[in-house]
Design an enzyme around this catalytic site. Sequence first.
Site, PDB file in Angstrom:
ATOM      1  N   HIS A  31      40.376 -85.885 -60.573  1.00 11.46           N
ATOM      2  CA  HIS A  31      40.080 -87.212 -60.016  1.00 11.46           C
ATOM      3  C   HIS A  31      38.970 -87.955 -60.745  1.00 11.46           C
ATOM      4  CE1 HIS A  31      36.774 -85.000 -58.186  1.00 11.46           C
ATOM      5  NE2 HIS A  31      36.211 -86.157 -57.906  1.00 11.46           N
TER       6      HIS A  31
HETATM    7  C1  UD1 Z   1      33.800 -89.943 -54.976  1.00 13.81           C
HETATM    8  C2  UD1 Z   1      32.497 -89.543 -55.654  1.00 13.81           C
HETATM    9  C3  UD1 Z   1      32.744 -88.307 -56.520  1.00 13.81           C
HETATM   10  C4  UD1 Z   1      33.379 -87.200 -55.721  1.00 13.81           C
HETATM   11  C5  UD1 Z   1      34.647 -87.724 -55.063  1.00 13.81           C
HETATM   12  C6  UD1 Z   1      35.282 -86.665 -54.221  1.00 13.81           C
HETATM   13  C7  UD1 Z   1      30.974 -91.398 -56.232  1.00 13.81           C
HETATM   14  C8  UD1 Z   1      30.442 -92.200 -57.326  1.00 13.81           C
HETATM   15  N1  UD1 Z   1      32.008 -90.595 -56.547  1.00 13.81           N
HETATM   16  O1  UD1 Z   1      34.722 -90.320 -55.998  1.00 13.81           O
HETATM   17  O2  UD1 Z   1      31.508 -87.840 -57.015  1.00 13.81           O
HETATM   18  O3  UD1 Z   1      33.696 -86.130 -56.592  1.00 13.81           O
HETATM   19  O4  UD1 Z   1      34.295 -88.848 -54.242  1.00 13.81           O
HETATM   20  O5  UD1 Z   1      36.483 -87.131 -53.681  1.00 13.81           O
HETATM   21  O6  UD1 Z   1      30.471 -91.446 -55.136  1.00 13.81           O
HETATM   22  N2  UD1 Z   1      40.264 -93.971 -51.667  1.00 13.81           N
HETATM   23  C9  UD1 Z   1      41.209 -93.962 -50.687  1.00 13.81           C
HETATM   24  N3  UD1 Z   1      40.906 -93.373 -49.499  1.00 13.81           N
HETATM   25  C10 UD1 Z   1      39.698 -92.805 -49.235  1.00 13.81           C
HETATM   26  C11 UD1 Z   1      38.722 -92.839 -50.242  1.00 13.81           C
HETATM   27  C12 UD1 Z   1      39.016 -93.403 -51.455  1.00 13.81           C
HETATM   28  O7  UD1 Z   1      42.308 -94.443 -50.868  1.00 13.81           O
HETATM   29  O8  UD1 Z   1      39.496 -92.289 -48.118  1.00 13.81           O
HETATM   30  C13 UD1 Z   1      40.606 -94.553 -52.990  1.00 13.81           C
HETATM   31  C14 UD1 Z   1      40.234 -95.988 -53.104  1.00 13.81           C
HETATM   32  O9  UD1 Z   1      41.215 -96.613 -53.836  1.00 13.81           O
HETATM   33  C15 UD1 Z   1      38.948 -95.967 -53.896  1.00 13.81           C
HETATM   34  C16 UD1 Z   1      39.150 -94.751 -54.783  1.00 13.81           C
HETATM   35  O10 UD1 Z   1      39.912 -93.841 -54.003  1.00 13.81           O
HETATM   36  O11 UD1 Z   1      38.753 -97.134 -54.590  1.00 13.81           O
HETATM   37  C17 UD1 Z   1      37.887 -94.101 -55.226  1.00 13.81           C
HETATM   38  O12 UD1 Z   1      37.049 -93.763 -54.102  1.00 13.81           O
HETATM   39  P1  UD1 Z   1      35.447 -93.674 -54.302  1.00 13.81           P
HETATM   40  O13 UD1 Z   1      34.799 -93.183 -53.071  1.00 13.81           O
HETATM   41  O14 UD1 Z   1      34.952 -94.963 -54.882  1.00 13.81           O
HETATM   42  O15 UD1 Z   1      35.304 -92.619 -55.452  1.00 13.81           O
HETATM   43  P2  UD1 Z   1      35.988 -91.187 -55.666  1.00 13.81           P
HETATM   44  O16 UD1 Z   1      36.808 -91.259 -56.897  1.00 13.81           O
HETATM   45  O17 UD1 Z   1      36.642 -90.700 -54.411  1.00 13.81           O
END
Ligand code: UD1
Length: 352
Positions: free
Chosen positions: A198
């Site tokens: 991811h």
């Molecule tokens: C975040 C953390 C990362 C961790 C990861 C674990 C930061 C900078 N990154 O990354 O360190 O390893 O979480 O999962 O904090 N989304 C959904 N549903 C959700 C959450 C996210 O659809 O419940 C999608 C959204 O499109 C979002 C994308 O995932 O834009 C990324 O989510 P985000 O929390 O920004 O970063 P992660 O890649 O999950």
Amino acid sequence: MHIVGARPNFMKAAPVIEAINNFPQLNQSLVHTGQHYDANMSQIFFDQLGMPRPDYNLEVGSGSHARQTADIMVHFEEVILANPPALVLVYGDVNSTIAAALVATKAGIRVGHVEAGLRSWDRTMPEEINRVLTDQISDYFFTPSGDADENLQREGVDAKKIFRVGNVMIDTLIKLLSKAREPEIAGRQDRFILVTLHRPSNVDDPETLGRLLATLNRISKEIQVIFPIHPRTRRRLEQFNLSDVGANVLLTDPFGYLEFLWLQQHASVVVTDSGGIQEETTYLQIPCLTMRENTERPITAEIGTNILVGTDTARLGKEIENVLHGCAKKGAVPELWDGKAGQRIAEILARL
Ligand code: UD1
């Protein structure tokens, strides 16, 4: 006041919350920033880890780094101005961690960082920025390993504020290992490779992600690949038209904690770019191949089962062959990864 927001925070906070419950002189509350919000990225962990309902849910959701961090800050400031705690505990290295730490310290509230001192030395990773900055403004540092203590001291942190408590994520693993649950996956075979990817560095570039999938497709002719897909990765697969994988690559939704633990325990080898999974496989002594050039958890490679493969997919193929032919790296479990880190933190907080 504990702050959690993203999936890897939940299994770190759960044992600390549980241990603090045994200290009647300590009152605690829980804030969920809402950085992760899908049921299978958040609620299922609260249920399976036996965590209390958050006292506050900031419901910030997704956004750019600036927007997400800023939203958490604005809403978290309202919470602590209305109900200032004596101490804020932040976990790991996600955006919720730095956002809450920054707000708390400017409001004159002390900050404890659980999983302090880890460094990948790679500032292209958003998490590294979050780690470095959180440690600059924290008051108490709870570390999982000696390398973390050394990093903090090199950065000028007073040794008296560093507490090597061990690994809180492993507390949760030890507690729940006997409850690990086989997930229902249609067509699952006995032998399989478990894959999670991811990180932006692996999934945000079509060429890199395409190469990784091509390698997994090739390997799946020899052994089944189970690949639970993080929402970020799912979006990229669709965007880059890469969802069409070989029949022996099972793409699934993310699993709950207990199901994923079972999969780690039973995998022939785990391929990942996660931080926590490098640690969990080291504890479980399952071979782990990490698709990153560096790790903030070097102890998993130095003494654990982890091998840093980088982005070299030819090397990935070779390392998998090694494992399948009985030449997996053997590892040991680091000191203090013993299920009692949360208890140590609670004792220190009670003393402080
Ligand atoms: C975040 C953390 C990362 C961790 C990861 C674990 C930061 C900078 N990154 O990354 O360190 O390893 O979480 O999962 O904090 N989304 C959904 N549903 C959700 C959450 C996210 O659809 O419940 C999608 C959204 O499109 C979002 C994308 O995932 O834009 C990324 O989510 P985000 O929390 O920004 O970063 P992660 O890649 O999950």
